[in-house]
Write an enzyme that holds these catalytic residues in place. Structure first.
Site, PDB file in Angstrom:
ATOM      1  NE  ARG A 233      -4.196  -1.566   0.006  1.00 38.98           N
ATOM      2  CZ  ARG A 233      -4.275  -2.621  -0.787  1.00 38.98           C
ATOM      3  NH1 ARG A 233      -3.258  -2.918  -1.596  1.00 38.98           N
ATOM      4  NH2 ARG A 233      -5.344  -3.386  -0.783  1.00 38.98           N
ATOM      5  CG  HIS A 281      -3.092  -0.148  -7.270  1.00 40.09           C
ATOM      6  ND1 HIS A 281      -3.503   0.462  -6.108  1.00 40.09           N
ATOM      7  CD2 HIS A 281      -3.098  -1.469  -7.007  1.00 40.09           C
ATOM      8  CE1 HIS A 281      -3.771  -0.460  -5.194  1.00 40.09           C
ATOM      9  NE2 HIS A 281      -3.531  -1.643  -5.719  1.00 40.09           N
TER      10      HIS A 281
END
Length: 313
Positions: A233, A281
């Site tokens: 993350r 991502h």
């Protein structure tokens, strides 16, 4: 009984007898006709959708996420008796594949080779006779000392891939031991391990405890030739400290598939940091085995069994 499936990907789980599947818009409120749903599958769902589900589905018993992280789902405020199941394991192979691709691209200097190609330049620095282990640079995974911080399903999938390429792999987790045949050190021992680490792969979740955990102290403890790869993350990395380390040459290279925020603003100076590869991502985004996970947890719900990968509430 009814299960609501998102329209963000094709799904066709095998349902228990008496169950009906309905596809709904994952970015809109739940239609009144489906407020009787007992289960909800979440994938790419908006806050509006989740808020509606938390308020408008009084018979809801299970929320099945197809993502490993469920912070947004938990924040929506579902009742305590609603089981929230994570998608842990559904992205292990794809994220591992991406992490390996990013790492190999940095180790073998593919971004620099691409830049040389755009200049129509045959670079003697990038090709020809090369030492296997040059001073001050990591150019092969043969003998590379890799530490995977956050040694869950993804880390345990990635580790043998790296070992197959000759790397020496250890994991780091809250407690020490051996997992999937790999030595795992306790997080408390990570600082002592960093000076002997050539590659740090970060697969940590975003929590209060991990916010900015890969910061100045961690980056300074790594050797100057070390490579950081983050497929966990974005919030776990201090991006200002990372940029400064790359600019100062105290970190060899970095690959980020996640940033804070996302998307990374076009004017963020991180884009221009040297020896940094950013992907948007893209490591996950395609759950593998979603239908089987949904079916298994519905059976557990019906039969009173244990739901796979329940989130801590």
């Amino acid at each position: 009984m009814k299960i609501l499936l998102p329209d963000t990907m094709p799904l066709d789980p095998t349902l228990p007898e008496g169950w009906e599947a309905v596809v709904v818009d994952a970015r809109a409120e739940i239609p009144a006709a489906h407020h009787d749903a007992a289960a909800l599958v979440v994938w790419g769902s908006s806050r509006r959708h989740l808020a509606s589900a938390a308020v408008d589905l009084p018979q809801l018993r299970l929320v099945q996420s197809l993502a490993a992280g469920v912070e947004g789902i938990l924040a929506a405020g579902f009742a305590d008796d609603v089981v929230v199941a994570t998608g842990a394991g559904l992205h292990s192979r794809t994220v591992s594949e991406h992490a390996l691709a990013v790492l190999l691209a940095l180790v073998r200097r593919l971004p620099e080779a691409r830049e040389a190609q755009e200049r129509h330049e045959w670079s003697d620095e990038l090709g020809g006779l090369q030492p296997l282990h040059p001073e001050g640079r990591l150019t092969t995974l043969l003998g590379a000392r890799v530490l995977i911080w956050g040694f869950g399903s993804i880390g345990q999938t990635l580790a043998p891939m790296l070992q197959g390429l000759g790397a020496q792999v250890r994991g780091a987790a809250r407690s020490a031991g051996t997992r999937a045949g790999v030595e795992v050190i306790a997080e408390a021992d990570v600082p002592a391990a960093l000076p002997g680490t050539d590659v740090l792969v970060n697969i940590l979740p975003a929590t209060e405890r991990t916010a900015g955990i890969v910061g100045r102290e961690v980056l300074a403890a790594l050797p100057d030739h070390a490579i950081l790869v983050n497929v966990g993350r974005g919030a776990t990395v201090d991006q200002v400290a990372l940029r400064e380390a790359l600019e100062a040459g105290t970190l060899g290279a970095a690959g980020l598939d996640v940033t804070e925020p996302e998307p990374l603003p076009s004017g963020d100076p991180l884009w221009d940091a040297p020896r940094l590869l950013i992907t948007p991502h893209g490591a996950g985004g395609r759950p593998v085995g979603a239908d089987e996970r949904i079916a298994a947890n519905l059976r557990a719900l019906v039969e009173g069994g244990e739901v796979l990968h329940p989130a801590a509430r």
